[in-house]
Design a protein around this motif. Structure first.
Motif, PDB file in Angstrom:
ATOM      1  N   GLU A  43     -17.243  22.476   4.034  1.00 26.46           N
ATOM      2  CA  GLU A  43     -16.261  21.482   4.474  1.00 26.46           C
ATOM      3  C   GLU A  43     -16.911  20.471   5.413  1.00 26.46           C
ATOM      4  N   CYS A  56      -6.798   4.606   5.349  1.00 28.61           N
ATOM      5  CA  CYS A  56      -6.320   5.421   4.229  1.00 28.61           C
ATOM      6  C   CYS A  56      -5.294   4.611   3.451  1.00 28.61           C
ATOM      7  N   HIS A  75      -4.300  10.372   0.949  1.00 29.31           N
ATOM      8  CA  HIS A  75      -5.525  10.934   0.356  1.00 29.31           C
ATOM      9  C   HIS A  75      -6.550   9.877  -0.034  1.00 29.31           C
ATOM     10  N   ALA A  80     -12.920   9.733   0.182  1.00 27.21           N
ATOM     11  CA  ALA A  80     -12.399  10.978  -0.370  1.00 27.21           C
ATOM     12  C   ALA A  80     -11.824  10.743  -1.758  1.00 27.21           C
ATOM     13  N   VAL A 133      -6.313  16.775   1.889  1.00 22.95           N
ATOM     14  CA  VAL A 133      -6.930  15.690   2.665  1.00 22.95           C
ATOM     15  C   VAL A 133      -6.146  15.440   3.947  1.00 22.95           C
ATOM     16  N   GLY A 193      -4.885  12.230   5.059  1.00 26.14           N
ATOM     17  CA  GLY A 193      -5.644  11.095   5.575  1.00 26.14           C
ATOM     18  C   GLY A 193      -4.900  10.170   6.518  1.00 26.14           C
ATOM     19  N   VAL A 217     -11.959  18.189   5.209  1.00 26.05           N
ATOM     20  CA  VAL A 217     -11.728  18.273   3.759  1.00 26.05           C
ATOM     21  C   VAL A 217     -12.899  19.008   3.107  1.00 26.05           C
ATOM     22  N   ALA A 274     -15.232  16.820  -2.141  1.00 25.83           N
ATOM     23  CA  ALA A 274     -14.296  15.726  -2.367  1.00 25.83           C
ATOM     24  C   ALA A 274     -14.737  14.431  -1.690  1.00 25.83           C
ATOM     25  N   LEU A 275     -15.909  14.442  -1.058  1.00 25.37           N
ATOM     26  CA  LEU A 275     -16.399  13.258  -0.351  1.00 25.37           C
ATOM     27  C   LEU A 275     -17.577  12.647  -1.095  1.00 25.37           C
ATOM     28  N   CYS A 322     -11.587   2.207   0.679  1.00 29.72           N
ATOM     29  CA  CYS A 322     -10.891   3.496   0.685  1.00 29.72           C
ATOM     30  C   CYS A 322      -9.986   3.635  -0.534  1.00 29.72           C
ATOM     31  N   GLY A 339     -10.804   5.733  -3.921  1.00 35.01           N
ATOM     32  CA  GLY A 339     -10.790   7.174  -4.077  1.00 35.01           C
ATOM     33  C   GLY A 339      -9.736   7.723  -5.010  1.00 35.01           C
TER      34      GLY A 339
END
Length: 365
Positions: free
Chosen positions: A27, A35, A59, A83, A135, A137, A144, A148-149, A162, A165
């Protein structure tokens, strides 16, 4: 830290202080810069998609890595990241098949609004706070799954990219990966919110010669023109299937439904030509049934589903960043509102009323 917490269905978010735990194995903790507000967040707020409460939504997160847990190798402290909706666990059959958009961990995270182990890293005193899509966000920080990054170029503004994602990755991917739009083809897009505008751009980048933007909001049709649509239709003006078939005799090669309604999925299927394809991009209520005539399949027509644009995020998201830097992908035109966390409910109101295209919530005080 401050976070926007949803206490119950159809309630406004409450910006308040909550606690965040350090990252565990696999993580990372991210300082959130911005976001994007996705329609899935709106659906969670209004009970169309379910989440336990209290929960932090959001997210489409962009931020800077501040701490990593044991075993994380592909990112480091200080990296700029975006993300995505899949944790890319690397262990399930779909990850082994290079279909991380179907990663089994994604189901866990979406259904439980928690991490891969079913727990969350957020607390409010003794109370668990859930993090939607794993997430959460709409907060100053987020822990997270590192899978997922995706690391991105630090020279590009996180408050713009952003949105890559989820919405943009989904829309562009639906055109490029799922439909594999061919040059000189014809395309119709039902719904010109953030995802629909991304579909339009994916179709333009793929070389489609005619792209019809269908949306009842004139302002969104105007933005659609700015990012690549060649024609537009107001569905309130009459039978939209007949209108498309009048513009493109025989029907379009590809029709994308980017709203999330059963009736517009049927419209997309009906406006495609023989051997054409209707691609369902919008997230309808899972229990809805679609009424289409079976005869269309005898015309070699296809009805395709897509999740996250059939994308491989570690491959596709950096490519989208490069397209943005070169001017091929127009994100500044799509991000029509930047709203501070304290006013996060204004972003949801804009989505409800159809104002603008994409709102981004920023974390600066």
């Amino acid at each position: 830290m401050r976070a926007a917490v949803l206490e119950a269905v159809a309630q406004p978010l409450q910006v308040q202080d909550i606690e965040i735990a350090p990252p565990g194995p696999g993580e990372a903790r991210v300082r959130v810069v911005a976001c994007g507000l996705c329609h899935s967040d709106y659906s969670c707020m209004h009970g169309i998609l379910r989440t336990p409460f209290p929960a932090v939504l959001g997210h489409e997160m962009g931020g800077v890595v501040e701490e990593i847990g044991p075993g994380v190798q592909h990112i480091a402290v200080g990296d700029h990241v975006v993300a995505v909706l899949t944790p890319s666990c690397g262990d399930c059959e779909y990850c082994h098949e290079e279909k991380p958009y179907l990663c089994a961990g994604s189901v866990t995270m979406m259904v439980s609004s928690a991490m891969l182990d079913g727990t969350t890293r957020l607390r409010r005193g003794s109370e668990t706070v859930y993090q939607v899509c794993g997430v959460g966000g709409f907060a100053e920080q987020a822990v997270v799954p590192a899978g997922a990054l995706v690391k991105v170029d630090p020279a590009v503004p996180l408050e713009v990219i952003c949105v890559l994602g989820c919405g943009v990755l989904t829309g562009v991917g639906a055109a490029i990966n799922t439909a594999q739009v061919k040059p000189d083809s014809t395309v119709a897009v039902l719904g010109c919110g953030g995802v629909g505008l991304a579909v339009i751009q994916g179709a333009r980048i793929a070389g489609a010669r005619q792209i019809i933007a269908i949306d009842p909001v004139a302002g969104r049709r105007e933005i659609a023109r700015a990012v690549g649509a060649t024609h537009e239709l107001d569905p309130a003006a009459g039978d939209v299937v007949k209108a498309v078939r009048k513009m493109v005799p025989g029907g379009v090669h590809y029709a994308f439904e980017a709203i999330g309604r059963a009736d517009t999925v049927a419209q997309a299927f009906n406006m495609t030509r023989p051997s054409g394809a209707a691609i369902v991009v919008g997230a309808a209520k899972p229990s809805e049934e679609i009424n289409i005539r079976a005869g269309g399949f005898l015309q070699n027509k296809a009805l395709l589903g897509t999740l996250l644009g059939s994308s491989v995020p570690q491959r596709d998201l950096p490519r989208l960043v490069e397209w943005y830097k070169s001017g091929q992908l127009k994100l500044d035109e799509m991000v029509t509102h930047r709203i501070p966390l304290a006013n996060v409910n204004d972003a949801f109101e804009l989505m409800r009323t159809g104002g603008g295209a994409r709102a981004v919530v920023t974390m600066g005080r």
